[in-house]
Write an enzyme that holds these catalytic residues in place. Structure first.
Site, PDB file in Angstrom:
ATOM      1  N   LYS A 177      36.346 106.703  45.631  1.00 24.76           N
ATOM      2  CA  LYS A 177      37.801 106.831  45.792  1.00 24.76           C
ATOM      3  C   LYS A 177      38.111 107.877  46.851  1.00 24.76           C
ATOM      4  O   LYS A 177      39.002 107.692  47.685  1.00 24.76           O
ATOM      5  CB  LYS A 177      38.454 107.216  44.456  1.00 24.76           C
ATOM      6  CG  LYS A 177      38.552 106.052  43.495  1.00 24.76           C
ATOM      7  CD  LYS A 177      38.933 106.488  42.086  1.00 24.76           C
ATOM      8  CE  LYS A 177      38.806 105.318  41.116  1.00 24.76           C
ATOM      9  NZ  LYS A 177      38.890 105.706  39.706  1.00 24.76           N
ATOM     10  N   GLN A 211      40.138 110.576  35.950  1.00 17.27           N
ATOM     11  CA  GLN A 211      39.061 109.593  35.805  1.00 17.27           C
ATOM     12  C   GLN A 211      38.725 109.408  34.319  1.00 17.27           C
ATOM     13  O   GLN A 211      38.432 110.373  33.614  1.00 17.27           O
ATOM     14  CB  GLN A 211      37.821 110.060  36.587  1.00 17.27           C
ATOM     15  CG  GLN A 211      36.676 109.079  36.564  1.00 17.27           C
ATOM     16  CD  GLN A 211      37.011 107.750  37.257  1.00 17.27           C
ATOM     17  OE1 GLN A 211      37.592 107.730  38.333  1.00 17.27           O
ATOM     18  NE2 GLN A 211      36.666 106.644  36.617  1.00 17.27           N
ATOM     19  N   ASP A 254      47.867 105.619  38.809  1.00 18.32           N
ATOM     20  CA  ASP A 254      47.143 104.656  37.980  1.00 18.32           C
ATOM     21  C   ASP A 254      48.118 103.844  37.120  1.00 18.32           C
ATOM     22  O   ASP A 254      47.712 102.877  36.478  1.00 18.32           O
ATOM     23  CB  ASP A 254      46.165 105.401  37.050  1.00 18.32           C
ATOM     24  CG  ASP A 254      44.713 105.150  37.425  1.00 18.32           C
ATOM     25  OD1 ASP A 254      44.470 104.272  38.282  1.00 18.32           O
ATOM     26  OD2 ASP A 254      43.838 105.832  36.862  1.00 18.32           O
TER      27      ASP A 254
END
Ligand code: NAP
Length: 293
Positions: free
Chosen positions: A54, A98, A121
């Site tokens: 990422k 994460q 997200d």
């Protein structure tokens, strides 16, 4: 008949190139560079690889990647304090925690500390609620990627019957809302669904997100259907192990009109959509129009 293979790598590369061009235009206008902060707690090897990828993709798109690592021994309060500090930091446009977090840390509590304006997200309760209400917000990346892939072969999805296998908050549920917003007729299937094969066979668009290798057999696919395989399953041991999806690809491609491979289908789209959300968040936070990417 053999299906067209939907090349997720190519679609994602094209999207990333448009994002990079838009980032340059954003910088020229604001004299600022969008920044994505990633929080990694603990030393899970797979998570480390995801975070590294990422970070690389963020920088390649011309944005700033800000990595925060905490040890597996970090307390819930420490993780929350970091997320609150990032939420308050003007130079941070997107925050990604994460997952999974180490045992003992309540992921829901941590996620909901993210400023929804930076929730790239799309996992906070506010983002989920806005999606349900059809209001502007940040949409989870993997479902967003699935819809882009479906539209790459059928630009107008209106009236199509979309069947989604899986009802998770990460994939299945938000995907159902995105297909509804495209005026599809949506059926959600899950582990308690009866006559699953028949339900799948009625799909014009079949999305498999169950996390079960080769669950979807070839004869579950309607002739000409679009098949989007979200599953990422590792099968086999050691050097002989490989990643497969939730669809029996070889059997399904004989019947489908178009199908995504695993790997190389939905996976690459998830990171591309994360970059897109970061740029969109940066624009909205400054009162600018959404970039056209
Ligand atoms: P999850 O939270 O485990 O949810 C799986 C869903 O599938 C559940 O709703 C479950 O039903 C349903 N299901 C499981 N077995 C089934 C069966 N035999 N028949 C019908 N339905 C079944 O998984 P997830 O997080 O949504 O992820 C799904 C898959 O997508 C995984 O392989 C994951 O690795 C992959 N994934 C890929 C990406 C990407 O970037 N490509 C991103 C996220 C996830 P119940 O609700 O009834 O239990």
């Amino acid at each position: 008949m053999t299906a067209d293979i939907i090349d997720g790598k190519a679609v994602a590369a094209d999207l990333r190139a448009r994002i990079a061009a838009s980032v340059a235009a954003f910088e020229a206008k604001t004299k600022e560079t969008p920044g994505l902060a990633v929080v990694l707690v603990g030393d899970d090897p797979a998570s480390q690889v995801y975070v590294r990828n990422k970070g690389k993709a963020t920088e390649k798109a011309g944005m700033r990647s800000i990595e925060h690592r905490l040890p597996a021994s970090a307390s819930q309060e420490e993780v929350i304090a970091l997320v609150r500090a990032l939420s308050a930091d003007h130079s941070v446009d997107g925050i990604l925690v994460q997952l999974p977090l180490p045992a003992g840390i309540d992921a829901n509590r941590v996620i909901n500390e993210i400023d929804p304006a930076k929730d790239v997200d799309g996992l906070t309760e506010l983002s989920a609620g806005r999606l349900l209400l059809g209001k502007e917000g940040l949409v989870p990346c993997t479902p967003q990627g699935c819809v882009i892939l479906a539209k790459s072969v059928r630009p107008r999805l209106e009236g199509a019957h979309a069947v989604i296998l899986g009802r998770s908050i990460l994939v299945g549920k938000p995907l159902s809302l995105l297909f509804l917003a495209e005026n599809c007729t949506v059926t959600m299937a899950h582990s308690r669904t009866k006559d699953l094969a028949d339900v799948c066979r009625s799909a014009d668009i079949l999305c498999a997100a169950a996390g079960r290798p080769a669950l979807v057999k070839g004869d579950w696919v309607k002739g000409g259907a679009i098949v989007i395989d979200v599953g990422i399953n590792r099968i086999g041991e050691g050097a002989a192990s490989k990643i497969v999806g939730d669809v029996d690809f070889e059997a399904a491609k004989i019947r489908a009109g178009a199908i995504t491979p695993v790997p190389g289908g939905v996976g690459p789209m998830t990171i591309a959509c994360l970059l897109r959300n970061t740029l969109v968040a940066a624009a909205r936070r400054r009162g600018l129009a959404d970039p056209e990417v």
